[in-house]
Design an enzyme around this catalytic site. Structure first.
Site, PDB file in Angstrom:
ATOM      1  N   ASP A 125      35.880  50.849  35.490  1.00 46.13           N
ATOM      2  CA  ASP A 125      36.224  49.504  35.955  1.00 46.13           C
ATOM      3  C   ASP A 125      36.945  48.759  34.834  1.00 46.13           C
ATOM      4  OD1 ASP A 125      36.355  47.477  37.827  1.00 46.13           O
ATOM      5  OD2 ASP A 125      34.466  46.571  37.167  1.00 46.13           O
ATOM      6  N   HIS A 132      40.743  35.545  35.933  1.00 47.02           N
ATOM      7  CA  HIS A 132      39.314  35.842  35.860  1.00 47.02           C
ATOM      8  C   HIS A 132      38.845  35.880  34.403  1.00 47.02           C
ATOM      9  CE1 HIS A 132      35.418  37.702  36.651  1.00 47.02           C
ATOM     10  NE2 HIS A 132      35.727  38.669  35.806  1.00 47.02           N
ATOM     11  N   GLU A 198      32.364  40.827  42.988  1.00 45.53           N
ATOM     12  CA  GLU A 198      33.658  40.766  42.324  1.00 45.53           C
ATOM     13  C   GLU A 198      34.693  41.368  43.263  1.00 45.53           C
ATOM     14  OE1 GLU A 198      33.458  42.480  38.367  1.00 45.53           O
ATOM     15  OE2 GLU A 198      32.677  40.595  37.555  1.00 45.53           O
ATOM     16  N   GLU A 200      37.846  43.129  43.983  1.00 44.62           N
ATOM     17  CA  GLU A 200      38.738  44.004  43.237  1.00 44.62           C
ATOM     18  C   GLU A 200      39.457  44.942  44.196  1.00 44.62           C
ATOM     19  OE1 GLU A 200      37.205  45.932  39.739  1.00 44.62           O
ATOM     20  OE2 GLU A 200      35.571  44.501  39.496  1.00 44.62           O
ATOM     21  N   ASP A 230      32.626  44.976  43.224  1.00 43.77           N
ATOM     22  CA  ASP A 230      31.803  45.355  42.070  1.00 43.77           C
ATOM     23  C   ASP A 230      30.624  44.378  41.990  1.00 43.77           C
ATOM     24  OD1 ASP A 230      30.893  46.326  39.638  1.00 43.77           O
ATOM     25  OD2 ASP A 230      32.338  45.162  38.469  1.00 43.77           O
ATOM     26  N   ARG A 234      24.642  38.617  37.115  1.00 48.71           N
ATOM     27  CA  ARG A 234      25.112  37.839  35.963  1.00 48.71           C
ATOM     28  C   ARG A 234      24.024  37.568  34.927  1.00 48.71           C
ATOM     29  NH1 ARG A 234      30.174  39.125  36.608  1.00 48.71           N
ATOM     30  NH2 ARG A 234      31.020  38.421  38.608  1.00 48.71           N
ATOM     31  N   GLN A 237      23.475  40.690  33.015  1.00 44.62           N
ATOM     32  CA  GLN A 237      24.688  40.883  32.192  1.00 44.62           C
ATOM     33  C   GLN A 237      24.662  39.999  30.949  1.00 44.62           C
ATOM     34  OE1 GLN A 237      28.230  40.236  34.511  1.00 44.62           O
ATOM     35  NE2 GLN A 237      29.628  40.840  32.887  1.00 44.62           N
ATOM     36  N   LYS A 250      25.886  46.166  36.262  1.00 45.66           N
ATOM     37  CA  LYS A 250      26.903  46.732  37.152  1.00 45.66           C
ATOM     38  C   LYS A 250      26.437  48.056  37.749  1.00 45.66           C
ATOM     39  CE  LYS A 250      30.198  43.780  35.700  1.00 45.66           C
ATOM     40  NZ  LYS A 250      31.047  42.945  36.566  1.00 45.66           N
ATOM     41  N   THR A 254      28.668  49.702  43.931  1.00 51.30           N
ATOM     42  CA  THR A 254      30.070  49.326  44.063  1.00 51.30           C
ATOM     43  C   THR A 254      30.495  49.760  45.451  1.00 51.30           C
ATOM     44  OG1 THR A 254      30.470  49.679  41.695  1.00 51.30           O
ATOM     45  CG2 THR A 254      32.401  49.660  43.133  1.00 51.30           C
ATOM     46  N   GLU A 361      32.722  32.321  39.075  1.00 55.78           N
ATOM     47  CA  GLU A 361      33.848  31.400  38.873  1.00 55.78           C
ATOM     48  C   GLU A 361      33.858  30.288  39.924  1.00 55.78           C
ATOM     49  OE1 GLU A 361      37.628  33.870  37.997  1.00 55.78           O
ATOM     50  OE2 GLU A 361      36.130  35.228  38.790  1.00 55.78           O
TER      51      GLU A 361
HETATM   52 CA    CA Z   1      34.346  44.358  37.684  1.00 57.05          CA
END
Ligand code: CA
Length: 418
Positions: A125, A132, A198, A200, A230, A234, A237, A250, A254, A361
């Site tokens: 990834d 972002h 996420e 993507e 993904d 948070r 993370q 993560k 996915t 975000e």
């Molecule tokens: Ca990602």
């Protein structure tokens, strides 16, 4: 602009279908108790290409459509990719011969289950969306240090886990892990409270390689593209990510969309990466436009709600680095790439608040919850939330769609650890 191609399958000529004859995306499906077969989507149907190869209608020189995964075709290379696509166009175009035989291999899309379209070899990834990276960096380090010093020179990435890549529709169990907030003295173990998405895209390597390859070669080696979510915890993370980057944050899942949209189908939609603020090293130079104009949205539907709310509208053309650049960089230290390798683009956000591709975000770290059409608010995902990604390249009178990329958040598994 390329025009819509006419098919004798009437629903493929509808301007609203995601699957006109121009698209012909590749998936794996089953119907009832049948075995998994390879298929291509056309209008309201999936065409059973495994059966047509058995019947001798499709002949690729050797059997490549019998393993319920597209890897054998992917490994066969661009000449076979072009031959298969041309065979399908010949069979399905308006006025083609033998329509009755082909029609017998059409299965209504609403009667099939879609599976992972290919066996994922390895998964990497990236972090190649400038908006972002700037948004996340601003939240964590302030606006003056938002982009790390390497960001304008290197397509940053990390090696993920193939085992956690799942098909659209798979339930996603809320992860648990080590959590330590800024005011906590010690970490604790429990369900993530800041579980996120996420938005993507994913690129799939068809032709394998060894050693450094050029950006042009990298583009040639890519077989096609999918949508990719993904899922990201948070709070896990924030505590774990230094110094080696994301790990358990993560590792939950996915999700990818069920149809591989081929490079050929997206050719009319190529567009350039943005102007370079810092000159790239020569091995990352682009010989031609390598991004695509693909409109992307994210929607969220709470459990029991009668409608979904669109929470993001953006475009794949917002990326700073293309998949071809990412793949070329991936090989730069000698890493061999294999058929079936999956590359994630990184979160695709645009310049405005409405264009942000993650809840981190959108809610600005949880400080600005959004209000859904149902009146509920969200900073991060709640149990029961159904999340969907949608993507389509929009032509003058047709669109190239990817099909659904959805997953529902399920409650964390109770455990005696907390
Ligand atoms: Ca990602």
């Amino acid at each position: 602009m390329t025009k819509r191609m006419a098919s004798w399958v009437a629903s493929a000529n509808n301007t609203e279908t995601e699957f006109p004859l121009n698209n012909l995306p590749y998936g794996v499906f089953s119907s009832g108790d049948s075995d998994k077969c390879c298929g291509t989507a056309l209008g309201d149907f999936v065409l059973n290409v495994t059966q047509l190869e058995l019947d001798g209608v499709i002949d690729l020189g050797e059997p490549l459509l019998q393993s319920a995964a597209w890897n054998p075709v992917m490994a066969a290379g661009p000449t076979v990719w072009a031959k298969l696509r041309q065979s399908l166009i010949d069979l399905l175009s308006e006025g083609s011969a033998d329509q009755a035989h082909i029609a017998a291999a059409l299965v209504p899309l609403d009667q099939v289950t879609l599976h992972l379209p290919f066996t994922v070899a390895e998964y990497t990834d990236f972090y190649a969306g400038r908006h972002h990276a700037t948004n996340v960096g601003t939240m964590f380090r302030g606006p003056d240090n938002a982009l790390p010093p390497n960001w304008l020179h290197i397509p940053i990435g990390y090696n993920g886990r193939t085992s956690s890549v799942v098909a659209s529709g798979t339930d996603i169990i809320r992860p648990s892990g080590q959590l330590k907030g800024p005011h906590d003295d010690v970490p604790r173990f429990g369900p993530s409270q800041r579980f996120d998405i996420e938005l993507e895209m994913g690129a799939i390597v068809g032709t394998p390689s060894t050693g450094l390859i050029s950006v042009a070669q990298a583009d040639d080696n890519i077989f096609g593209y999918v949508l990719l979510n993904d899922w990201s915890a948070r709070d896990i993370q924030a505590w774990e990510y230094q110094p080696l980057g994301p790990f358990q944050a993560k590792a939950t899942a996915t999700t990818i969309s069920p149809w591989i949209v081929t490079k050929e189908a997206l050719e009319p939609f190529r567009t350039s990466t943005p102007p370079r603020e810092k000159e790239l090293l020569p091995y990352l130079n682009e010989p031609k436009p390598l991004l695509y104009d693909i409109a992307l949205t994210v929607w969220l539907q709470p459990e029991g709600a009668d409608r979904a709310t669109t929470i993001c509208r953006t475009n794949y053309n917002e990326m700073y680095y293309s998949f071809a650049q990412q793949l070329a960089h991936h090989t730069s230290a000698g890493c061999p790439m294999r058929t079936g390798d999956l590359l994630g683009s990184g979160t695709i956000s645009g310049p405005e608040k409405a264009n942000r591709g993650s809840l981190l975000e959108i809610s600005w770290g949880g400080k600005e919850p959004i209000t859904l059409d149902t009146g509920e608010t969200r900073s991060f995902l709640q149990d029961g939330d159904l999340i969907g990604l949608h993507g389509a390249a929009l032509g003058a009178d047709y669109k190239i769609g990817f099909g659904p990329c959805v997953g529902r958040v399920m409650a964390a598994i109770p455990s005696g650890y907390w």
